[in-house]
Design a protein around this motif. Structure first.
Motif, PDB file in Angstrom:
ATOM      1  N   ASP A   1       3.899  -1.915 -10.226  1.00  0.00           N
ATOM      2  CA  ASP A   1       2.975  -2.814  -9.611  1.00  0.00           C
ATOM      3  C   ASP A   1       2.109  -2.511  -8.419  1.00  0.00           C
ATOM      4  O   ASP A   1       0.880  -2.492  -8.299  1.00  0.00           O
ATOM      5  CB  ASP A   1       3.520  -4.060  -9.266  1.00  0.00           C
ATOM      6  N   LYS A   2       2.891  -1.542  -7.583  1.00  0.00           N
ATOM      7  CA  LYS A   2       2.361  -1.074  -6.302  1.00  0.00           C
ATOM      8  C   LYS A   2       1.301   0.071  -6.870  1.00  0.00           C
ATOM      9  O   LYS A   2       0.139   0.291  -6.455  1.00  0.00           O
ATOM     10  CB  LYS A   2       3.364  -0.229  -5.516  1.00  0.00           C
TER      11      LYS A   2
ATOM     12  N   ARG B   1      -6.306   0.233  -8.601  1.00  0.00           N
ATOM     13  CA  ARG B   1      -7.300  -0.747  -8.936  1.00  0.00           C
ATOM     14  C   ARG B   1      -8.606  -0.478  -8.565  1.00  0.00           C
ATOM     15  O   ARG B   1      -9.863  -0.426  -9.444  1.00  0.00           O
ATOM     16  CB  ARG B   1      -6.785  -2.121  -8.618  1.00  0.00           C
TER      17      ARG B   1
ATOM     18  N   ARG C   1      -0.340   0.173  -9.691  1.00  0.00           N
ATOM     19  CA  ARG C   1      -1.438  -0.620 -10.362  1.00  0.00           C
ATOM     20  C   ARG C   1      -2.572  -1.083  -9.192  1.00  0.00           C
ATOM     21  O   ARG C   1      -3.711  -0.935  -9.346  1.00  0.00           O
ATOM     22  CB  ARG C   1      -0.803  -1.472 -11.027  1.00  0.00           C
ATOM     23  N   GLU C   2      -1.841  -1.484  -8.135  1.00  0.00           N
ATOM     24  CA  GLU C   2      -2.670  -2.066  -7.027  1.00  0.00           C
ATOM     25  C   GLU C   2      -3.385  -0.871  -6.234  1.00  0.00           C
ATOM     26  O   GLU C   2      -4.548  -1.012  -5.782  1.00  0.00           O
ATOM     27  CB  GLU C   2      -1.628  -2.887  -6.084  1.00  0.00           C
ATOM     28  N   ASN C   3      -2.707   0.220  -5.993  1.00  0.00           N
ATOM     29  CA  ASN C   3      -3.226   1.313  -5.434  1.00  0.00           C
ATOM     30  C   ASN C   3      -4.514   1.780  -6.355  1.00  0.00           C
ATOM     31  O   ASN C   3      -5.406   2.234  -5.563  1.00  0.00           O
ATOM     32  CB  ASN C   3      -2.192   2.405  -5.261  1.00  0.00           C
TER      33      ASN C   3
END
Length: 287
Positions: A189-190, A196, A192-194
């Motif tokens: 998840d981290k 995006r 994916r956020e970084n």
């Protein structure tokens, strides 16, 4: 030990107009970012029970500006990092250019930003680390020296251990397509956020057991791993294309690790043991 969880694929970039290489078919759900000047809509695809599903994020018409982070203009700092890498023996121009382009400070915690361009590994949570720049550059240079590597970019690459997403971002500069798998949900998840905001259309993030690889994307021109086990998993060798190269840490004696280069040819597989390294242990399953 619980059975491996079937990988779930997500991608931090836009849909490419035309695939650079044949990729596995899978239904996707396309979501336009909410709150943009343009209208938003959602197009849902029905998931096939035997296929991975994912979400591709796309903003129309303009790209989102990269996050400002702590306001660090890192161009000069990155340039010095690249100079140090060259002085340490990294000579591949494409690797050096990619390392100089990707902003490493966007992948570390705010408290560690001042150390982002030092040649050191840094914690990223859940007992994992972001590898030091020299190790990342060294492994990528070894990948590109493989017999199956084209003069330009690498083909399809499988990364075992996404971590915070930094190496995947660098790989996006060097390969036509990147599949990156992470076994820890928090890190997936981290990453994916970084990633995006970077809109990397050729990077696909998967949550799953890295030890089994990702057969739906095989064969891979190159495979790179960020964790070391007692041996190279057979699934990785099977998914590596003939003419391809695999670079990974591996235990060679007791707790000692070394970089291992595996080349797959029509005649078989050759393995070369290189310098000592220190990576987190390779584990099966998901968490």
């Amino acid at each position: 030990m619980k059975p491996p969880l079937k990988p779930t694929l997500t991608a931090p970039g836009t849909l490419a107009a035309k695939a650079v290489a044949k990729r596995p078919g899978f239904p996707v759900r396309l979501e336009l970012d909410a709150g943009t000047p343009s209208a938003t809509k959602k197009i849902a695809g029905r998931a096939h029970p035997e296929r991975a599903t994912g979400t591709f994020y796309q903003k129309i018409p303009a790209r989102t500006a990269l996050p400002s982070g702590v306001g660090l203009d890192s161009r000069a700092v990155r340039a010095r990092m690249v100079q140090k890498l060259a002085a340490q023996g990294i000579s591949d121009a494409q690797v050096l250019a990619a390392m100089g382009h990707v902003e490493r400070h966007r992948f570390v915690d705010t408290a560690l930003v001042n150390q982002a361009y030092e040649d050191t590994s840094l914690p990223i949570g859940l007992g994992q680390t972001i590898s030091k720049p020299n190790v990342v550059a060294r492994m990528l240079e070894l990948l590109r020296q493989g017999a199956g590597s084209p003069a330009g970019k690498l083909g399809r690459v499988l990364e075992i251990g996404t971590g915070c997403g930094y190496q995947a971002a660098v790989l996006a500069e060097l390969a036509t397509e990147v599949y990156s798998i992470e076994r820890l949900r928090g890190l997936h998840d981290k990453a994916r956020e970084n990633l995006r905001a970077f809109r990397l259309a050729n990077v696909h993030l998967l949550f799953g057991d890295g030890m089994v690889g990702y057969a739906k994307g095989a064969p891979y021109a190159a495979i790179i791993a960020a964790a070391g086990g007692e041996s190279i998993p057979a699934a990785w060798v099977e998914q590596l294309a003939v003419g391809g190269r695999l670079v990974a840490p591996m235990h060679i004696a007791g707790s000692a690790q070394a970089l291992v280069v595996l080349d797959k040819t029509a005649q078989g597989v050759t393995q070369t043991v290189l310098e000592a390294v220190h990576f987190v242990p390779l584990k099966s399953g998901t968490s």
